[in-house]
Structures are given as structure tokens and as C-alpha cells.
Design a protein around this motif. Structure first.
Motif, PDB file in Angstrom:
ATOM      1  N   HIS A 116      37.711  35.299  52.678  1.00 50.80           N
ATOM      2  CA  HIS A 116      38.855  34.588  52.077  1.00 50.80           C
ATOM      3  C   HIS A 116      40.183  35.163  52.595  1.00 50.80           C
ATOM      4  CE1 HIS A 116      40.285  32.176  48.323  1.00 50.80           C
ATOM      5  NE2 HIS A 116      41.253  32.215  49.232  1.00 50.80           N
ATOM      6  N   SER A 156      50.404  30.686  45.854  1.00 48.32           N
ATOM      7  CA  SER A 156      49.095  30.231  46.321  1.00 48.32           C
ATOM      8  C   SER A 156      49.073  28.700  46.362  1.00 48.32           C
ATOM      9  CB  SER A 156      47.973  30.691  45.385  1.00 48.32           C
ATOM     10  OG  SER A 156      47.819  32.085  45.439  1.00 48.32           O
ATOM     11  N   ALA A 157      48.268  28.164  47.261  1.00 52.25           N
ATOM     12  CA  ALA A 157      48.073  26.709  47.293  1.00 52.25           C
ATOM     13  C   ALA A 157      47.085  26.296  46.198  1.00 52.25           C
ATOM     14  CB  ALA A 157      47.581  26.279  48.667  1.00 52.25           C
ATOM     15  N   GLY A 158      46.042  27.074  46.051  1.00 55.85           N
ATOM     16  CA  GLY A 158      44.997  26.772  45.064  1.00 55.85           C
ATOM     17  C   GLY A 158      45.347  27.434  43.734  1.00 55.85           C
ATOM     18  N   ARG A 195      37.838  25.845  48.941  1.00 56.25           N
ATOM     19  CA  ARG A 195      37.339  26.655  47.832  1.00 56.25           C
ATOM     20  C   ARG A 195      35.822  26.662  47.889  1.00 56.25           C
ATOM     21  NH1 ARG A 195      41.434  29.123  47.526  1.00 56.25           N
ATOM     22  NH2 ARG A 195      42.845  29.282  45.749  1.00 56.25           N
ATOM     23  N   TYR A 206      52.411  37.436  44.496  1.00 50.87           N
ATOM     24  CA  TYR A 206      51.294  36.824  45.218  1.00 50.87           C
ATOM     25  C   TYR A 206      50.051  37.714  45.144  1.00 50.87           C
ATOM     26  CZ  TYR A 206      48.473  34.844  48.926  1.00 50.87           C
ATOM     27  OH  TYR A 206      47.436  34.289  49.624  1.00 50.87           O
ATOM     28  N   ALA A 207      48.927  37.086  44.827  1.00 50.16           N
ATOM     29  CA  ALA A 207      47.629  37.769  44.813  1.00 50.16           C
ATOM     30  C   ALA A 207      47.614  38.993  43.894  1.00 50.16           C
ATOM     31  CB  ALA A 207      47.218  38.156  46.233  1.00 50.16           C
ATOM     32  N   HIS A 233      50.689  28.181  53.354  1.00 56.95           N
ATOM     33  CA  HIS A 233      49.504  28.723  54.035  1.00 56.95           C
ATOM     34  C   HIS A 233      48.982  27.781  55.122  1.00 56.95           C
ATOM     35  CE1 HIS A 233      49.101  31.777  50.833  1.00 56.95           C
ATOM     36  NE2 HIS A 233      49.598  30.803  50.086  1.00 56.95           N
TER      37      HIS A 233
HETATM   38  O1  LIG Z   1      45.007  29.005  47.786  1.00 55.17           O
HETATM   39  C1  LIG Z   1      45.558  29.777  48.536  1.00 55.17           C
HETATM   40  O2  LIG Z   1      46.785  29.748  48.758  1.00 55.17           O
HETATM   41  C2  LIG Z   1      44.736  30.808  49.261  1.00 55.17           C
HETATM   42  O3  LIG Z   1      43.388  30.614  48.991  1.00 55.17           O
HETATM   43  C3  LIG Z   1      45.122  32.131  48.846  1.00 55.17           C
HETATM   44  O4  LIG Z   1      45.352  32.072  47.472  1.00 55.17           O
HETATM   45  P1  LIG Z   1      44.521  32.972  46.481  1.00 55.17           P
HETATM   46  O5  LIG Z   1      45.067  34.322  46.701  1.00 55.17           O
HETATM   47  O6  LIG Z   1      44.848  32.386  45.149  1.00 55.17           O
HETATM   48  O7  LIG Z   1      43.117  32.794  46.833  1.00 55.17           O
END
Ligand SMILES: O=C(O)[C@H](O)COP(=O)(O)O
Ligand SMILES: NC(=O)c1ccc[n+]([C@@H]2O[C@H](COP(=O)([O-])OP(=O)(O)OC[C@H]3O[C@@H](n4cnc5c(N)ncnc54)[C@H](O)[C@@H]3O)[C@@H](O)[C@H]2O)c1
Length: 316
Positions: free
Chosen positions: A280, A81-83, A233, A59-60, A104
Motif C-alpha cells: 500500500h 487521503s483519497a480513500g 482498495r 496525513y496517515a 495521489h
Molecule cells: O486513499 C489514499 O489516498 C491512499 O490509499 C493513501 O491513503 P491511506 O493512507 O488512507 O491509505
């Protein structure tokens, strides 16, 4: 079309060790390896990577994608991640992408509620007053009886709605397509809905249709004093148009996501009047890890049983 390797690549690559100790043994026949994506040179050997059929990405850790070419037997990628707009174009042919839908929800909805309450009840002002030794009470706005329009009413939007209803807000649902039986409006209804909206919350994914979707026209349709919240976003909201509306003092904003991101030092949004910013962080809280572990356990079970994995992306 998905890759059909007749289950030849039965390996699973996970970002965390010890899930079997906590959640019970892995299904038979699944070879589980761990790679956290953080430690250089720690990745499993090439022959082991070639047997990975399901990869749960760290993750991340953006650089983790560099492992993709070595995963020659891959059939599915699970992101936490969701996005996943940045991952989608990188998927090799035949590999399905699965997003972290649901992981999330509680965290992001809680954060959106926090932003809304902070803005409605002037919390930044009270904190500044405390620091300056001032004691100057005034009446504030409220969330109770406010009309909140959620644009991008999906998994997170529904979690937010539950919290908003507990605060006695009046919630309006907007998604890509109308679902009248569920009281969901289509985006095409926004011109009629926005003039009646006190707080608009954007929870949109980033895709070619949503980039810049909320621009000068949509902002102009909001009544004076309305609050614009973005936890989806950053690129779905036109930064320049928002700045024009907040500079004039007509609209307020509370943003967890911005365009660009991160916001450079000295960017006008950083000091814009009536704008509350967080970097964020909406999805990142203690609520994430146990939910992610439960999803991983279920996806590995499904993978081993030859069942379709949850949360294929895009969904339609
Ligand atoms: O989309 C998501 O789950 C959150 O924005 C966190 O994800 P990201 O680390 O890809 O921004
Ligand atoms: N700030 C954060 O930390 C954070 C955390 C998690 C997710 N997110 C973002 O939130 C987004 C939404 O997450 P979710 O799990 O609720 O997604 P979801 O798929 O459950 O819901 C997305 C909603 O957006 C709508 N939508 C999609 N395209 C649209 C379009 N062109 N016009 C209008 N509506 C459209 C869909 O109809 C759906 O209602 C994610 O894609 C991610 O980018 C941000």
C-alpha cells in the motif's frame, strides 16, 4: 445539512507549519494553528480548538481522529487521503468531509504503471536471475497493444490512462455509470468486456457497493494469462477467488492493496505464484507534498471567503 455558525468558528487547524511563508500570507481574519498529530500533548488549548472551523487532518495518522470531540465549532474536515471510507462514519452531524482527490493521482498512476510493466516484462524474474547468477533470456509479454480495462475510471484512472496510452496500450474505461459521450462503460458491461481484457486495473473506492465486487465470476471471465492489478482498495477484490486463479497458474496479479491489510506473515498471498505485491505505497511519493500544500492553500482561501470547499465526499 451543514452547520451554519455564521463563520463564528474562523480557526483553521493545519498539519504543517510555514505554508504562509512559502505561499504568501493567510487571508485576513483566519486564525491558523498547527497540530501534526504525532507529538503527544502538543495539541492547542481547548478554547483554541473550539474556534476551529476547518481541520486539515494530519496525513496517515489514524489516531488523529480522537481530536474530533474537542473541535466543537467544526464545519469542515479536509483529509489528505483519497480513500476516506473509515472517516465518513465518524463525521459529526453537519460537518462536511472533503477528500484528497487528485493529490495521489500521479503517484498512484505511476505505481500502477510500474506494477504492470514489471509483470508484463518479467522484472521479478530478471532480478531473481541476477541474484542467482543466471543469464537465460526469453521473450516476454508487452504493454504495447495490450487491452487494459480500468475499473473505477475516475481521477486516478484518468491519470493512469494517459500513461498507458503513451505505452501504446488500448484502454477501456469502466465507472459506476456509463457516460457514452466520454466512452465510459458501466459496471454492467463487464461481462462483455472482461473476456477481451489482457490487464484489468481496479481503482475502486471502498463502499458498500464495491466490497467484493470483483469476485470469482469476474475473474473467471478473464482470458488465460490475464493480469489483475489492484491499486484502489483491497476489499474490492475477493482474495480467495484470486488465490484459486493464481494457484492454478491461470491468472497473474500485481497488488498494492490487499484484504486483509497488512497481510499477516505467512498469508498465502505473500508467496502465491505469479503475484507481485507492494505494501500500500502507490499514493505515497515525493509528488504528494507540493500538491497537498496547494490544495490546503486553496481550501483555506475558500473557507475564509465563505466559498464551498473542493472535493466534498461523497460526491453524489
Ligand atoms: O486513499 C489514499 O489516498 C491512499 O490509499 C493513501 O491513503 P491511506 O493512507 O488512507 O491509505
Ligand atoms: N493504493 C494507494 O496508495 C491509493 C492511493 C490513492 C487512492 N487510492 C484508492 O483509490 C480510490 C479511487 O481514487 P480516485 O481519486 O480515482 O477516486 P474517484 O472518485 O475519482 O474515482 C472512483 C471511480 O470509481 C467508480 N465507482 C465508485 N463506486 C463504484 C461502483 N459501485 N461500481 C463501479 N465503479 C464505482 C466511480 O464511478 C469512479 O469512476 C480511492 O477511493 C482510494 O481508496 C489508493
Amino acid at each position: 445539512m451543514t452547520r451554519d455558525l455564521h463563520q463564528t468558528a474562523t480557526g483553521v487547524l493545519l498539519p504543517w507549519a510555514g505554508l504562509d511563508r512559502q505561499h504568501g500570507p493567510w487571508p485576513e481574519g483566519v486564525e491558523v494553528q498547527v497540530w501534526d498529530g504525532l507529538t503527544p500533548g502538543s495539541e492547542p488549548a481547548g478554547d483554541v480548538l473550539a474556534r476551529v472551523g476547518l481541520w486539515v487532518m494530519p496525513y496517515a495518522v489514524p489516531d488523529a481522529v480522537n481530536l474530533l470531540p474537542k473541535l466543537t465549532g467544526l464545519r469542515a474536515v479536509q483529509s489528505l487521503s483519497a480513500g476516506v471510507e473509515k472517516l465518513l462514519p465518524l463525521m459529526p452531524a453537519g460537518v462536511t468531509l472533503h477528500n484528497g482527490r487528485g493529490l495521489h493521482d500521479a503517484s498512484t498512476a505511476e505505481h500502477a504503471l510500474g506494477l504492470i510493466l514489471a509483470a508484463q516484462r518479467d522484472l521479478p524474474q530478471w532480478v531473481a536471475d541476477q541474484g542467482a547468477g543466471r543469464w537465460e533470456p526469453h521473450f516476454t509479454r508487452s504493454l504495447a497493444d495490450a487491452r487494459v480495462t480500468i475499473v473505477g475510471y475516475g481521477s486516478i484512472g484518468a491519470a493512469l490512462e494517459r500513461r498507458l496510452l503513451a505505452c501504446e496500450a488500448d484502454v477501456v474505461r469502466v465507472a459506476r455509470r456509463a457516460r457514452p459521450e466520454e466512452g465510459v462503460h458501466a459496471v454492467a458491461d463487464l461481462p462483455a468486456l472482461l473476456p477481451e481484457t489482457d490487464i484489468v486495473v481496479l481503482v475502486l473506492p471502498e463502499n458498500p457497493h464495491t466490497v467484493g465486487m470483483f469476485g470469482a465470476e469476474e475473474l473467471a471471465a478473464l482470458p488465460d494469462g490475464a493480469l489483475v492489478v489492484n491499486v484502489g482498495r483491497g476489499r474490492t477484490l475477493d482474495t480467495g477467488a484470486l488465490l484459486a486463479e493464481t494457484r492454478s497458474g491461470r491468472l497473474r496479479a500485481a497488488l498494492d492493496v490487499t484484504d486483509p491489510e497488512p497481510l499477516p506473515a505467512g498469508h498465502p498471498l505473500r508467496h502465491a505464484p505469479g503475484v507481485l505485491l507492494t505494501p500500500h505505497v502507490a499514493g505515497g511519493s515525493a509528488a504528494f507534498r507540493p500538491r497537498a500544500e496547494r490544495l490546503i492553500i486553496e481550501q483555506v482561501r475558500r473557507f475564509a471567503a465563505g466559498e464551498p470547499l473542493h472535493h466534498i465526499f461523497p460526491r453524489d
